[in-house]
Design a protein around this motif. Structure first.
Motif, PDB file in Angstrom:
ATOM      1  N   SER A 494     -35.938  39.571 -68.199  1.00 32.76           N
ATOM      2  CA  SER A 494     -34.917  40.531 -68.611  1.00 32.76           C
ATOM      3  C   SER A 494     -33.515  39.984 -68.377  1.00 32.76           C
ATOM      4  O   SER A 494     -33.227  39.354 -67.352  1.00 32.76           O
ATOM      5  CB  SER A 494     -35.088  41.845 -67.841  1.00 32.76           C
ATOM      6  OG  SER A 494     -34.015  42.722 -68.122  1.00 32.76           O
ATOM      7  N   LEU A 495     -32.631  40.222 -69.337  1.00 41.28           N
ATOM      8  CA  LEU A 495     -31.230  39.821 -69.212  1.00 41.28           C
ATOM      9  C   LEU A 495     -30.335  41.016 -68.855  1.00 41.28           C
ATOM     10  O   LEU A 495     -29.121  40.951 -69.056  1.00 41.28           O
ATOM     11  CB  LEU A 495     -30.752  39.194 -70.519  1.00 41.28           C
ATOM     12  CG  LEU A 495     -31.308  37.802 -70.824  1.00 41.28           C
ATOM     13  CD1 LEU A 495     -30.883  37.332 -72.209  1.00 41.28           C
ATOM     14  CD2 LEU A 495     -30.864  36.797 -69.771  1.00 41.28           C
ATOM     15  N   ARG A 496     -30.942  42.060 -68.322  1.00 43.81           N
ATOM     16  CA  ARG A 496     -30.166  43.230 -67.923  1.00 43.81           C
ATOM     17  C   ARG A 496     -29.411  42.909 -66.630  1.00 43.81           C
ATOM     18  O   ARG A 496     -29.943  42.985 -65.533  1.00 43.81           O
ATOM     19  CB  ARG A 496     -31.091  44.419 -67.747  1.00 43.81           C
ATOM     20  CG  ARG A 496     -30.374  45.755 -67.708  1.00 43.81           C
ATOM     21  CD  ARG A 496     -31.388  46.882 -67.656  1.00 43.81           C
ATOM     22  NE  ARG A 496     -32.151  46.954 -68.874  1.00 43.81           N
ATOM     23  CZ  ARG A 496     -31.799  47.615 -69.962  1.00 43.81           C
ATOM     24  NH1 ARG A 496     -30.644  48.260 -69.968  1.00 43.81           N
ATOM     25  NH2 ARG A 496     -32.559  47.638 -71.025  1.00 43.81           N
ATOM     26  N   MET A 497     -28.142  42.540 -66.792  1.00 43.66           N
ATOM     27  CA  MET A 497     -27.351  42.069 -65.665  1.00 43.66           C
ATOM     28  C   MET A 497     -27.133  43.141 -64.603  1.00 43.66           C
ATOM     29  O   MET A 497     -27.041  42.849 -63.411  1.00 43.66           O
ATOM     30  CB  MET A 497     -25.989  41.567 -66.172  1.00 43.66           C
ATOM     31  CG  MET A 497     -26.053  40.308 -67.032  1.00 43.66           C
ATOM     32  SD  MET A 497     -26.688  38.873 -66.141  1.00 43.66           S
ATOM     33  CE  MET A 497     -28.355  38.788 -66.815  1.00 43.66           C
ATOM     34  N   SER A 498     -27.057  44.404 -65.032  1.00 39.41           N
ATOM     35  CA  SER A 498     -26.834  45.460 -64.045  1.00 39.41           C
ATOM     36  C   SER A 498     -28.013  45.583 -63.088  1.00 39.41           C
ATOM     37  O   SER A 498     -27.821  45.738 -61.877  1.00 39.41           O
ATOM     38  CB  SER A 498     -26.592  46.798 -64.760  1.00 39.41           C
ATOM     39  OG  SER A 498     -27.725  47.169 -65.537  1.00 39.41           O
TER      40      SER A 498
END
Length: 797
Positions: A494-498
């Motif tokens: 996943s590239l969900r930085m949060s």
């Protein structure tokens, strides 16, 4: 196929991460996995033609704002600093202030210079009028008038003496009286004179009255001439004084034609308004300055000051209301009325970002009244026009301003969701013309060894940027594994930085509680479990309801036409799975399948589609050449909300087959997966949460070697199950099966073979399909019997 414990958790191999802690890793200069977005931004920025604004789309938490801002900052460094913009008075038409576009940093200088000029003139102009030269010339003008008046009086006096009339001048004017031998006659003395003498003196007085009237008629003309001479003297004095002070500014700004024009107009207006400077300088009540309202017209309203800007401005407007975008004209209450002037013109985000880049949240722009239309109008016309909403809506009739428009040259970057992008494309014809470039954020990064190491560098970059503890190699591996799980795809990270940043910060907090100098795997695990604990109250309540029998879920024994399906629930940031009982009934009928969820309007369209697909499978599998003599029904037991999705269609099909063949199903197994019309199992989402939800119930009741879950083979790569399940699988207490076809699932659920049909289409005795086929044949026979026919179609006796 029974999965091995190693297949239940696709771990990140720490040996492939060639570092000890993140301190050893090189900082990333760009966000990974977003090459498409970076290229789109670069193209949109470099494209010089109008309409090439950008729409950046993607899910929340991907770091859209950060990446876009960093990319624009890099691009802006190669761009020239834009102009300052000021509003100044329009002395010919005060309601239409003039806009000045001048080099960066010059706006504040011009404002200070004009303020200093007015301060100087407030002192210098009264001093000039008190000067010796002005006083000498003023006396000459006054003395000239006095000489004319004296000459006139002398001439009239001599004429009156000749006629024996005395001309007397008093405060209220001139008086005429008769005289004799130099003595003024009283009224009694005048009456004692002979009548001829009285008549002569009376005529003399009348003659002098006419002479006096004629002479006095020249006095107003002389006064006007004197006033004109005084005005000319005042103008010349003002001209000399103002020119002396303003010439320095004229020389300083001679290379800018707009400022030179403004200074010339200001100079003429100051000369025309000499009185306000004289009164201010001679006032004893207060000390006047350029800030006083009398001198507002000579101020410079610096709307945009780029004096300290490096490169092009990059601005994010968090509250894009109409006025915050396009500016506003404020009013002040004075003497019970609203008044305004050009100094009350306030900038908007378009002014501040002009010449650079403006970032906006698409949803916020669209939900603020008139903001979207105002933004489009500015981009379409390529100018900023400040208009009050009150005037547009005809809500007030207060006199306002019409400021000169300012040319607009900037790139607007809208940041929003994909669904909003496609809605705008579909329903707003202007959107595609104004926002020709789209930048689509990637949600996931392919999980490869090179990318895992690259992702480790991303973790190191965030760790250093946030100033948290270094992370050990095994901690990095656990973080990567968690982000793989969040992607719901074992081949992706996943590239969900949060989510990544939140995990890093909480792991750092956990390490701090242990007084550790580095973040270890245990800290990451503790952070994951703590987050789950904070959010899983509803999940625990649901499990309690199952365990105390409020929700009936059997995990042992066998039941006819009842099966444990698996559901997926998402509540805010917490996702979890839970078992649900699916039951079916079957009886002789005409091929009708009743979806109770759909009939009660609890089932969504995708769920209804799944039921139709499984009914098609039953028809093609068992009734190609005969009637399907069955009426069946399906229901999710004890559900009180909407049922949506097709991931339970495999469980529903198994329950139907059980009902049709009177074949009991094991309750120790649960199943998830969708099916197509050929009975093939298809991948579903949330597979890890679903397996864990059933495992938790079984574990609470006591694991046996019979418990397990059946999933589609296509989901095996997505498995990132919690450690308790892996350990239970290693001990043989819990099993995870992967199947390609629903018949393989039926074999696991019943312990019977599915059966392969022979050349005549008959299944071997004792098989699942044989029992179903036999039951369908019985129902056909009964239908024919009740219809009065035999199997060969002949009438029955």
């Amino acid at each position: 196929m029974l999965l091995k414990p190693a297949q239940l958790y696709h771990a990140c191999n720490p040996d492939l991460l060639t570092f000890e802690t993140t301190e050893e890793l090189e900082h990333l200069s760009e966000t990974i996995g977003q090459e498409r977005v970076i290229e789109s931004i670069r193209f949109g920025v470099d494209m010089p033609h109008s309409g090439y604004n950008l729409y950046v789309m993607g899910s929340n938490g991907l770091g859209r704002h950060t990446l876009v801002h960093e990319s624009l900052i890099k691009q802006s460094m190669d761009t020239a600093v834009p102009l300052d913009w000021c509003y100044v008075a329009n002395f010919q038409d005060p309601h239409k202030p003039t806009a000045l576009g001048i080099p960066a940093g010059m706006g504040r200088l011009l404002s200070r210079d004009m303020e200093q000029l007015i301060d100087n003139l407030i002192k210098a102009i009264p001093a000039a009028f008190r000067g010796d030269e002005y006083q000498r010339q003023a006396r000459e003008i006054q003395e000239d008038f006095s000489r004319r008046e004296s000459a006139m009086v002398q001439r009239l006096g001599e004429e009156a003496e000749r006629l024996d009339v005395k001309l007397m001048q008093g405060p209220s004017g001139f008086t005429l009286a008769a005289q004799k031998d130099g003595k003024i006659l009283s009224q009694e003395e005048f009456k004692q004179l002979p009548e001829e003498e009285q008549a002569r003196l009376g005529n003399s007085i009348e003659t002098m009255k006419q002479a006096l009237k004629e002479s006095m008629s020249h006095v107003p003309e002389w006064q006007r001439e004197m006033q004109q001479r005084f005005s000319q003297l005042n103008r010349e004095t003002m001209q000399l004084t103002v020119t002396e002070f303003i010439n320095e500014l004229v020389q300083r700004y001679r290379d800018n034609s707009k400022i030179s024009t403004y200074l010339e107009q200001a100079k003429q207006d100051i000369i025309e308004n000499v009185d306000i400077f004289r009164q201010a300088g001679e006032s004893n009540e207060k000390s006047f300055t350029a800030q006083d309202p009398e001198f507002t017209r000579y101020r410079v309203n610096v709307l945009v000051d780029n004096g300290d800007t490096q490169g092009a401005p990059v601005l994010f407007e968090d509250n894009p209301t109409y006025q915050n975008l396009l500016g506003r004209i404020e009013h002040q209450a004075r003497f019970g009325a609203l008044q305004t002037d050009f100094t009350l013109i306030k900038q908007g985000a378009l002014h501040r970002a002009n010449g650079g880049f403006l970032m906006l949240d698409a949803e916020k722009v669209l939900t603020n009244p008139f903001a979207w239309e105002g933004l489009k109008r500015a981009l379409r016309s390529r100018e900023i026009r400040i208009e009050s909403l009150e005037r547009q809506l005809s809500l007030i009739s207060t006199i306002s301003l019409e400021p000169e428009t300012i040319p607009l040259d900037l790139k607007v970057v809208l940041i929003g969701s994909r669904s909003l992008f496609y809605l705008l494309k579909e329903y707003d014809p202007e959107f595609g013309l104004l926002f020709k470039v789209s930048a689509d954020f990637a949600e996931q990064l392919p999980r490869e060894h090179e990318n895992e190491l690259l992702y480790a560098r991303l973790i190191a970059t965030l760790q250093k940027r946030e100033g948290i503890r270094a992370i050990q190699r095994d901690g990095v591996a656990r973080i990567i594994e968690q982000l793989v799980r969040l992607s719901s795809n074992g081949d992706k990270i996943s590239l969900r930085m949060s989510s990544l940043l939140e995990l890093l910060l909480e792991a750092d907090h956990r390490a701090g509680l242990r007084d550790s100098k580095q973040i270890e795997r245990m800290d990451v695990e503790a952070a994951i479990q703590a987050r789950r604990f904070r959010n899983n109250q509803y999940e625990e309540q649901l499990q309690e309801a199952i365990l105390d029998g409020t929700l009936r879920i059997d995990t042992s024994g066998i039941q006819l036409a009842q099966i444990n399906g698996l559901t997926y629930l998402q509540l805010g940031d917490h996702a979890f799975g839970a078992p649900t009982r699916i039951s079916a009934t079957a009886r002789m009928g005409g091929g009708e399948f009743i979806d109770i969820e759909r009939e009660t309007k609890q089932g969504g369209p995708i769920h209804s589609k799944g039921v139709m697909i499984l009914s098609s499978y039953i028809g093609q599998r068992y009734a190609k050449n005969q009637l399907l003599s069955v009426t069946a029904s399906l229901v999710f037991e004890q559900t009180y909300g909407t049922i949506e999705g097709d991931s339970a269609s495999a469980a529903e099909l198994c329950a139907l087959l059980s009902a049709m063949g009177d074949i009991p199903l094991k309750q120790s197994l649960a199943i998830t997966g969708s099916v197509n019309q050929h009975g093939q199992m298809q991948a579903i989402g949330g597979v890890c949460q679903k397996i864990e939800g059933f495992f938790d119930i079984c574990q609470a009741r006591g694991l046996t070697r019979e418990h397990g879950v059946i999933i589609p083979t296509a989901n095996v790569k997505d498995l990132m199950l919690k450690q308790e399940i892996v350990e239970a699988a290693e001990a043989g207490l819990f099993k995870v099966y992967a199947v390609e076809h629903v018949e393989q699932a039926m074999e696991l659920l019943t312990g019977l073979p599915a059966g392969v049909p022979d050349e005549e289409g008959l299944f071997p005795e004792g098989s699942i399909n044989y029992l179903i086929q036999l039951r369908l044949a019985e129902w056909i026979t009964l239908r024919l019997h009740y219809a009065g026919q035999s199997l060969d179609g002949e009438p029955r006796d």
